[in-house]
Write a protein that holds these residues in place. Structure first.
Motif, PDB file in Angstrom:
ATOM      1  N   LYS A   1      38.827  31.972 -17.171  1.00 26.48           N
ATOM      2  CA  LYS A   1      38.778  32.153 -18.369  1.00 26.48           C
ATOM      3  C   LYS A   1      37.370  32.135 -18.743  1.00 26.48           C
ATOM      4  O   LYS A   1      36.704  32.974 -19.286  1.00 26.48           O
ATOM      5  CB  LYS A   1      39.797  31.333 -19.256  1.00 26.48           C
ATOM      6  CG  LYS A   1      39.600  31.877 -20.581  1.00 26.48           C
ATOM      7  CD  LYS A   1      40.852  30.892 -21.566  1.00 26.48           C
ATOM      8  CE  LYS A   1      40.635  31.437 -22.896  1.00 26.48           C
ATOM      9  NZ  LYS A   1      41.537  30.508 -23.726  1.00 26.48           N
ATOM     10  N   HIS A   2      36.716  30.975 -18.407  1.00 29.44           N
ATOM     11  CA  HIS A   2      35.396  30.617 -18.803  1.00 29.44           C
ATOM     12  C   HIS A   2      34.116  30.820 -17.903  1.00 29.44           C
ATOM     13  O   HIS A   2      33.153  30.681 -18.248  1.00 29.44           O
ATOM     14  CB  HIS A   2      35.445  29.293 -19.355  1.00 29.44           C
ATOM     15  CG  HIS A   2      36.248  29.328 -20.578  1.00 29.44           C
ATOM     16  ND1 HIS A   2      36.370  29.864 -21.979  1.00 29.44           N
ATOM     17  CD2 HIS A   2      37.258  27.996 -20.661  1.00 29.44           C
ATOM     18  CE1 HIS A   2      37.354  29.316 -22.446  1.00 29.44           C
ATOM     19  NE2 HIS A   2      37.969  28.610 -21.880  1.00 29.44           N
ATOM     20  N   GLY A   3      34.624  30.916 -16.739  1.00 31.81           N
ATOM     21  CA  GLY A   3      33.512  30.409 -15.531  1.00 31.81           C
ATOM     22  C   GLY A   3      33.017  29.079 -15.516  1.00 31.81           C
ATOM     23  O   GLY A   3      33.451  28.389 -16.284  1.00 31.81           O
TER      24      GLY A   3
ATOM     25  N   LEU B   1      41.764  27.633  -6.116  1.00 38.25           N
ATOM     26  CA  LEU B   1      40.323  27.358  -6.803  1.00 38.25           C
ATOM     27  C   LEU B   1      39.640  28.253  -6.186  1.00 38.25           C
ATOM     28  O   LEU B   1      38.737  28.892  -6.573  1.00 38.25           O
ATOM     29  CB  LEU B   1      40.064  25.855  -6.840  1.00 38.25           C
ATOM     30  CG  LEU B   1      38.662  25.628  -7.950  1.00 38.25           C
ATOM     31  CD1 LEU B   1      39.334  25.676  -9.432  1.00 38.25           C
ATOM     32  CD2 LEU B   1      38.281  24.115  -7.592  1.00 38.25           C
ATOM     33  N   ILE B   2      39.529  28.093  -4.722  1.00 40.54           N
ATOM     34  CA  ILE B   2      38.415  29.191  -4.086  1.00 40.54           C
ATOM     35  C   ILE B   2      38.585  30.689  -4.495  1.00 40.54           C
ATOM     36  O   ILE B   2      37.762  31.289  -4.591  1.00 40.54           O
ATOM     37  CB  ILE B   2      38.823  28.916  -2.586  1.00 40.54           C
ATOM     38  CG1 ILE B   2      38.205  27.358  -2.209  1.00 40.54           C
ATOM     39  CG2 ILE B   2      38.013  29.843  -1.859  1.00 40.54           C
ATOM     40  CD1 ILE B   2      38.649  27.157  -0.502  1.00 40.54           C
ATOM     41  N   ASP B   3      39.913  30.897  -4.623  1.00 38.18           N
ATOM     42  CA  ASP B   3      40.391  32.172  -4.813  1.00 38.18           C
ATOM     43  C   ASP B   3      39.773  32.669  -6.338  1.00 38.18           C
ATOM     44  O   ASP B   3      39.004  33.782  -6.485  1.00 38.18           O
ATOM     45  CB  ASP B   3      41.816  32.695  -4.892  1.00 38.18           C
ATOM     46  CG  ASP B   3      42.292  32.445  -3.577  1.00 38.18           C
ATOM     47  OD1 ASP B   3      41.477  32.607  -2.796  1.00 38.18           O
ATOM     48  OD2 ASP B   3      43.771  32.441  -3.371  1.00 38.18           O
ATOM     49  N   VAL B   4      39.820  31.758  -7.163  1.00 40.38           N
ATOM     50  CA  VAL B   4      39.157  31.937  -8.598  1.00 40.38           C
ATOM     51  C   VAL B   4      37.818  31.943  -8.522  1.00 40.38           C
ATOM     52  O   VAL B   4      37.290  32.892  -9.242  1.00 40.38           O
ATOM     53  CB  VAL B   4      39.779  31.041  -9.637  1.00 40.38           C
ATOM     54  CG1 VAL B   4      39.161  31.052 -11.053  1.00 40.38           C
ATOM     55  CG2 VAL B   4      41.256  31.044  -9.917  1.00 40.38           C
TER      56      VAL B   4
ATOM     57  N   GLN C   1      35.986  35.003  -7.639  1.00 39.38           N
ATOM     58  CA  GLN C   1      35.687  36.150  -8.782  1.00 39.38           C
ATOM     59  C   GLN C   1      34.747  35.865  -9.594  1.00 39.38           C
ATOM     60  O   GLN C   1      34.405  36.780 -10.568  1.00 39.38           O
ATOM     61  CB  GLN C   1      37.051  36.240  -9.361  1.00 39.38           C
ATOM     62  CG  GLN C   1      38.434  36.279  -8.760  1.00 39.38           C
ATOM     63  CD  GLN C   1      38.343  37.746  -7.805  1.00 39.38           C
ATOM     64  OE1 GLN C   1      37.901  38.742  -8.378  1.00 39.38           O
ATOM     65  NE2 GLN C   1      38.738  37.443  -6.475  1.00 39.38           N
ATOM     66  N   GLN C   2      33.932  34.817  -9.804  1.00 38.28           N
ATOM     67  CA  GLN C   2      33.055  34.441 -10.484  1.00 38.28           C
ATOM     68  C   GLN C   2      31.619  34.332  -9.903  1.00 38.28           C
ATOM     69  O   GLN C   2      31.397  34.110  -8.676  1.00 38.28           O
ATOM     70  CB  GLN C   2      33.204  32.971 -11.163  1.00 38.28           C
ATOM     71  CG  GLN C   2      34.720  32.790 -11.511  1.00 38.28           C
ATOM     72  CD  GLN C   2      35.020  33.290 -13.126  1.00 38.28           C
ATOM     73  OE1 GLN C   2      33.753  33.281 -13.982  1.00 38.28           O
ATOM     74  NE2 GLN C   2      36.343  33.483 -13.475  1.00 38.28           N
TER      75      GLN C   2
END
Lengths: 278, 278
Positions: B210-212, B237-240, B243-244
């Protein structure tokens, strides 16, 4: 002699393992821990035996001393035995005092009932455990001794009595003169009896005075140690050492107490000291 | 706000101290430990907050992590709070499970009875404890967060939610996605209730998505960790993070488990990482 693995952890690229085995010295099941540095995967490595203090078992040093980083760098294995026989059939102090019985083996062979059946930590540390380690692990024949408090007493007395088996001795806050301090007098009275002539062979000050030392000795002692004056008496050992032509250093460390916080602060120095001789 | 000294040890030229104080966040007496490096005798130093895992209190990290050598070298203070409120009047799991109640505060503010009265570790860690530390110790305004397992979850979620209060985040074996693992689902159900929309603010994966992150993040995870697949889920967490556009590193460490032997092997890297940002 067989050993059974209890647990294993990777640490600093090496292995920390705990084992149990049936010990013929103590007629009990004994537990020990070993740290194998990364070098042991390719070659034989020397061993430092760590002897712990009152109330401890094989775990205290391995969890709290912060020794593995330097031991991994230097390629030294560390073996940490328990501090006494254990088990439901093993004699203990009637009041379960911390300074007699379980956790308080004093690294001697007891001669008095009911202690003489199982309390034979001297034979266990000097003979049985090194043979077991040599049988099961990739080690050289180079061994050194270190310990804390009661274990410092153990390291000093065992090293002074068996100079050809070891390369060097170090201790933190050792009981230097157990025949003249409350912990030692209580333990020796029970384990060895009232004939104090038998006590001398387990007293570092008396052994050093009688035999000198072929092995280099390094000792650290905190000056804020609550046991300093009544139990540890480093000045007694300093006085004896001053009469001898030996490689002996005792460092008083300002502000340090009797805890593993103290040990962790100087364990790297002790590992470097032993590495020079291993 | 007053604090009472419980104990003090000299270690690596600095001080390890334990304090107790009456906490207004939790309405309990709370205990914390602090390491003050030698530099703190002359100047203000930055602080690393260490958040421990399930079953721990202020002592585990301080005794077992082997962090003080490097923290003394780098001039970083370390504060280790407890992992939950404690006391006879504090709610606990009916079966005294290790993953709910005492020792399992999950660094959140509970909203459900009977937990909501005392289980307010989020407010304690974010607001009350830093104010208390600033009042009583010679520290700068630079703070970073680190933690293990449940405490890695705490470090990540608190850092992601309060990026202007901290400089950097690191974790060992964090619970990365508590809304999707048994430990998290159990704890959040009790502490936050069944409305899962309220859970997202305590889930590192959801917060990061949501926030980076304005803060750099370093994570170490052992691949021999028995909790890896079911509870910790670093891949989520690696997947998220992929994306950042963030400063994020998660290192899988071959052979290491969930223990302090693992933490001790890499704590120096974490201290160096934080020192760059403090």
């Amino acid at each position: 002699m067989s050993i059974q693995l209890l647990s294993q952890n990777t640490v600093f690229g090496g292995l920390h393992q705990r084992y149990t085995h049936q010990a013929h010295s103590t007629h009990t099941q004994m537990t020990f821990a070993i740290f194998l540095p990364p070098q042991a995967q390719q070659q034989a490595v020397p061993v430092l035996y760590w002897l712990s203090g009152l109330t401890c078992n094989d775990e205290n040093f391995m969890q709290k001393a912060g020794a593995f980083r330097k031991a991994a760098e230097l390629g030294i294995a560390i073996v940490a035995p328990d501090t006494s026989p254990r088990g439901d059939n093993v004699a203990d102090d009637a009041e379960q005092a911390y300074d007699l019985g379980l956790g308080a083996g004093f690294y001697l062979n007891a001669t008095q009932a009911p202690w003489d059946k199982h309390y034979r930590m001297y034979s266990y540390i000097v003979d049985e455990l090194p043979a077991l380690i040599a049988e099961h692990f990739p080690i050289t024949d180079k061994k050194s001794l270190a310990g804390h408090s009661m274990g410092g007493h153990g390291a000093l007395t065992i090293g002074l009595k068996n100079p050809h088996q070891y390369q060097s001795i170090s201790a933190f806050s050792p009981i230097t003169n157990p025949t003249e301090c409350p912990w030692g007098i209580k333990a020796f009275s029970h384990y060895l009896g009232n004939d104090q002539s038998t006590w001398a062979e387990y007293d570092a000050c008396k052994l050093l005075a009688k035999h000198g030392s072929r092995l280099p000795i390094l000792i650290d002692q905190g000056d804020a140690d609550g046991f300093l004056e009544e139990q540890l008496k480093p000045n007694h050992l300093i006085d004896v050492a001053a009469q001898q032509d030996i490689d002996f250093e005792l460092r008083m460390q300002a502000g340090y107490d009797h805890s593993y916080f103290f040990i962790s602060s100087f364990i790297d120095d002790h590992l470097h000291f032993h590495a020079k001789h291993l």
